[in-house]
Design an enzyme around this catalytic site. Structure first.
Site, PDB file in Angstrom:
ATOM      1  N   ASN A  10      14.949 -26.928 -60.025  1.00 46.73           N
ATOM      2  CA  ASN A  10      13.565 -26.642 -60.401  1.00 46.73           C
ATOM      3  C   ASN A  10      13.558 -26.360 -61.905  1.00 46.73           C
ATOM      4  O   ASN A  10      14.031 -25.317 -62.343  1.00 46.73           O
ATOM      5  CB  ASN A  10      13.071 -25.424 -59.608  1.00 46.73           C
ATOM      6  CG  ASN A  10      11.701 -24.966 -60.038  1.00 46.73           C
ATOM      7  OD1 ASN A  10      10.987 -25.678 -60.756  1.00 46.73           O
ATOM      8  ND2 ASN A  10      11.303 -23.777 -59.592  1.00 46.73           N
ATOM      9  N   TRP A  11      13.022 -27.322 -62.639  1.00 48.60           N
ATOM     10  CA  TRP A  11      13.044 -27.174 -64.104  1.00 48.60           C
ATOM     11  C   TRP A  11      11.910 -26.294 -64.636  1.00 48.60           C
ATOM     12  O   TRP A  11      11.831 -26.038 -65.842  1.00 48.60           O
ATOM     13  CB  TRP A  11      12.991 -28.552 -64.773  1.00 48.60           C
ATOM     14  CG  TRP A  11      14.325 -29.247 -64.782  1.00 48.60           C
ATOM     15  CD1 TRP A  11      15.525 -28.724 -64.382  1.00 48.60           C
ATOM     16  CD2 TRP A  11      14.601 -30.586 -65.219  1.00 48.60           C
ATOM     17  NE1 TRP A  11      16.529 -29.660 -64.550  1.00 48.60           N
ATOM     18  CE2 TRP A  11      15.984 -30.810 -65.058  1.00 48.60           C
ATOM     19  CE3 TRP A  11      13.819 -31.624 -65.736  1.00 48.60           C
ATOM     20  CZ2 TRP A  11      16.598 -32.022 -65.392  1.00 48.60           C
ATOM     21  CZ3 TRP A  11      14.421 -32.830 -66.060  1.00 48.60           C
ATOM     22  CH2 TRP A  11      15.795 -33.014 -65.886  1.00 48.60           C
ATOM     23  N   LYS A  12      10.984 -25.911 -63.774  1.00 42.97           N
ATOM     24  CA  LYS A  12       9.853 -25.068 -64.197  1.00 42.97           C
ATOM     25  C   LYS A  12       9.179 -25.685 -65.430  1.00 42.97           C
ATOM     26  O   LYS A  12       9.075 -26.905 -65.504  1.00 42.97           O
ATOM     27  CB  LYS A  12      10.330 -23.634 -64.437  1.00 42.97           C
ATOM     28  CG  LYS A  12      11.106 -23.108 -63.220  1.00 42.97           C
ATOM     29  CD  LYS A  12      11.376 -21.633 -63.237  1.00 42.97           C
ATOM     30  CE  LYS A  12      12.166 -21.256 -61.986  1.00 42.97           C
ATOM     31  NZ  LYS A  12      12.333 -19.820 -61.826  1.00 42.97           N
ATOM     32  N   HIS A  92       6.047 -21.826 -54.406  1.00 50.54           N
ATOM     33  CA  HIS A  92       7.069 -21.107 -55.189  1.00 50.54           C
ATOM     34  C   HIS A  92       6.537 -19.718 -55.539  1.00 50.54           C
ATOM     35  O   HIS A  92       5.338 -19.544 -55.777  1.00 50.54           O
ATOM     36  CB  HIS A  92       7.409 -21.903 -56.453  1.00 50.54           C
ATOM     37  CG  HIS A  92       8.593 -21.336 -57.175  1.00 50.54           C
ATOM     38  ND1 HIS A  92       8.484 -20.256 -58.013  1.00 50.54           N
ATOM     39  CD2 HIS A  92       9.894 -21.669 -57.150  1.00 50.54           C
ATOM     40  CE1 HIS A  92       9.688 -19.952 -58.481  1.00 50.54           C
ATOM     41  NE2 HIS A  92      10.563 -20.799 -57.965  1.00 50.54           N
ATOM     42  N   GLU A  94       6.542 -18.075 -58.164  1.00 49.64           N
ATOM     43  CA  GLU A  94       5.785 -17.996 -59.428  1.00 49.64           C
ATOM     44  C   GLU A  94       4.350 -18.483 -59.227  1.00 49.64           C
ATOM     45  O   GLU A  94       3.427 -17.996 -59.872  1.00 49.64           O
ATOM     46  CB  GLU A  94       6.521 -18.776 -60.523  1.00 49.64           C
ATOM     47  CG  GLU A  94       7.761 -18.001 -60.973  1.00 49.64           C
ATOM     48  CD  GLU A  94       8.903 -18.836 -61.502  1.00 49.64           C
ATOM     49  OE1 GLU A  94       8.707 -20.007 -61.844  1.00 49.64           O
ATOM     50  OE2 GLU A  94      10.040 -18.302 -61.563  1.00 49.64           O
ATOM     51  N   GLU A 164      13.966 -17.841 -51.165  1.00 50.35           N
ATOM     52  CA  GLU A 164      14.350 -17.271 -52.452  1.00 50.35           C
ATOM     53  C   GLU A 164      13.827 -15.836 -52.523  1.00 50.35           C
ATOM     54  O   GLU A 164      12.616 -15.630 -52.676  1.00 50.35           O
ATOM     55  CB  GLU A 164      13.727 -18.058 -53.600  1.00 50.35           C
ATOM     56  CG  GLU A 164      14.041 -19.530 -53.603  1.00 50.35           C
ATOM     57  CD  GLU A 164      13.671 -20.157 -54.937  1.00 50.35           C
ATOM     58  OE1 GLU A 164      14.581 -20.465 -55.705  1.00 50.35           O
ATOM     59  OE2 GLU A 164      12.482 -20.320 -55.213  1.00 50.35           O
ATOM     60  N   GLY A 170      15.691 -15.587 -61.347  1.00 51.14           N
ATOM     61  CA  GLY A 170      15.765 -15.409 -62.795  1.00 51.14           C
ATOM     62  C   GLY A 170      16.367 -14.088 -63.243  1.00 51.14           C
ATOM     63  O   GLY A 170      16.291 -13.746 -64.424  1.00 51.14           O
ATOM     64  N   SER A 210      19.017 -17.124 -58.683  1.00 41.41           N
ATOM     65  CA  SER A 210      20.250 -16.873 -59.458  1.00 41.41           C
ATOM     66  C   SER A 210      21.480 -17.607 -58.913  1.00 41.41           C
ATOM     67  O   SER A 210      22.590 -17.065 -58.927  1.00 41.41           O
ATOM     68  CB  SER A 210      20.507 -15.375 -59.577  1.00 41.41           C
ATOM     69  OG  SER A 210      19.444 -14.766 -60.296  1.00 41.41           O
ATOM     70  N   GLY A 231      17.233 -22.781 -60.404  1.00 42.62           N
ATOM     71  CA  GLY A 231      16.328 -22.741 -61.543  1.00 42.62           C
ATOM     72  C   GLY A 231      17.105 -22.773 -62.852  1.00 42.62           C
ATOM     73  O   GLY A 231      17.554 -23.822 -63.313  1.00 42.62           O
ATOM     74  N   GLY A 232      17.317 -21.601 -63.428  1.00 47.09           N
ATOM     75  CA  GLY A 232      17.949 -21.475 -64.746  1.00 47.09           C
ATOM     76  C   GLY A 232      19.236 -22.289 -64.916  1.00 47.09           C
ATOM     77  O   GLY A 232      19.428 -22.952 -65.945  1.00 47.09           O
TER      78      GLY A 232
HETATM   79  P1  PGA Z   1      16.723 -19.088 -60.792  1.00 55.00           P
HETATM   80  O1  PGA Z   1      15.340 -19.696 -60.237  1.00 55.00           O
HETATM   81  O2  PGA Z   1      17.827 -19.990 -60.257  1.00 55.00           O
HETATM   82  O3  PGA Z   1      16.610 -19.160 -62.278  1.00 55.00           O
HETATM   83  O4  PGA Z   1      16.847 -17.722 -60.269  1.00 55.00           O
HETATM   84  C1  PGA Z   1      15.228 -20.200 -58.937  1.00 55.00           C
HETATM   85  C2  PGA Z   1      13.827 -20.661 -58.680  1.00 55.00           C
HETATM   86  O5  PGA Z   1      12.882 -20.074 -59.211  1.00 55.00           O
HETATM   87  O6  PGA Z   1      13.612 -21.618 -57.911  1.00 55.00           O
END
Ligand code: PGA
Length: 252
Positions: A10-12, A92, A94, A164, A170, A210, A231-232
């Site tokens: 997930n590149w956000k 998600h 967010e 998640e 994050g 994470s 994500g990150g």
């Molecule tokens: P993260 O994000 O790996 O940076 O914790 C995961 C996500 O939001 O899907």
């Protein structure tokens, strides 16, 4: 039932088109499906990139539940498909927290996406307060069942669930493998009670929050963790390629 370990990125709101193409060029030779949820603006460039590996699927991170109409700034399932998306992330945390998306709102999108033949990755997860109050499983059950409300069970083969924990996204603090497995085990049980063992076994339960090269092996070795949502750690080729290699070496 044996499954390949799935990796979803997930590149956000990160990267430009040239950066995305450069990243895709640097991927190792894929032996299993790899999915990357990119910003809308780069779906087409990534999905239609001539040297794209066949096992690479490009998807969107959101969509509107209507097929078209007066919704300024929104993008529909028809439009992401047209651009080359094969899947969509929905619900998600967010989206739920910054954009106030409710389970009912997410469910409308899920049903529309499935009608349009997109694979859906439905994201669910509890906040730290909810965990501390002992509400984790109730919250997960509610997000799962409301998110999939009125979905034809025959379409569940096109749905993956990504659990998640919000407190792990994050933060660098992933759930421990035991904690994660306990939640995944309960989710699998809820799915089995609702749709039966065959469907529940076939459905992918991804874990996120994470994920990094250091924890992917232990997490995906757990019985009910079928893959990861990253994500990150999916933003730099070096780190992400290590995750892909490690995921590919896990036998379930
Ligand atoms: P993260 O994000 O790996 O940076 O914790 C995961 C996500 O939001 O899907």
């Amino acid at each position: 039932m044996s499954k390949e370990v799935r990796v979803v990125a997930n590149w956000k709101m990160h990267k430009t088109i040239p950066q995305a193409i450069d990243f895709i060029k640097k991927l190792p030779e894929l032996k299993t499906t790899l999915s990357i949820a990119v910003p809308y603006t780069m779906i087409h460039a990534c999905a239609k990139f001539p040297e794209k590996q066949p096992l690479l699927c490009i998807g969107a991170q959101n969509m509107h539940y209507e097929i078209d109409g007066p919704y300024t700034g929104e993008v529909s399932s028809k439009q992401i498909l047209d651009a080359g998306a094969e899947f969509v992330l929905l619900g998600h945390s967010e989206r739920r927290h910054f954009f106030n998306e409710t389970n009912e709102f997410v469910n409308k999108k899920v049903r529309q996406a499935l009608l349009n033949n997109l694979v859906v990755i439905l994201c669910i997860g509890e906040t730290l307060t909810e965990r501390e109050q002992g509400k984790t499983i109730d919250i997960l059950e509610e997000q799962l069942l409301k998110g999939l409300n009125e979905v034809d069970p025959n379409l569940l083969g096109k749905v993956m669930i990504a659990y998640e924990p919000v407190w792990a996204i994050g933060t660098g603090e992933a759930a421990t493998p035991q904690m994660a497995q306990e939640a995944h085990f309960n989710l699998r049980k809820i799915m089995t009670d609702k749709w039966g063992e065959k469907i529940s076994d076939q459905m992918y339960l991804l874990h996120g929050g994470s994920i990094k090269p250091e924890n992917i092996e232990e997490l995906t070795s757990q019985q009910d963790i079928d893959g990861v949502l990253v994500g990150g750690a999916s933003l730099t080729s070096e780190t992400f390629n290590e995750i892909i290699q490690k995921a590919g070496s896990i036998k379930k």
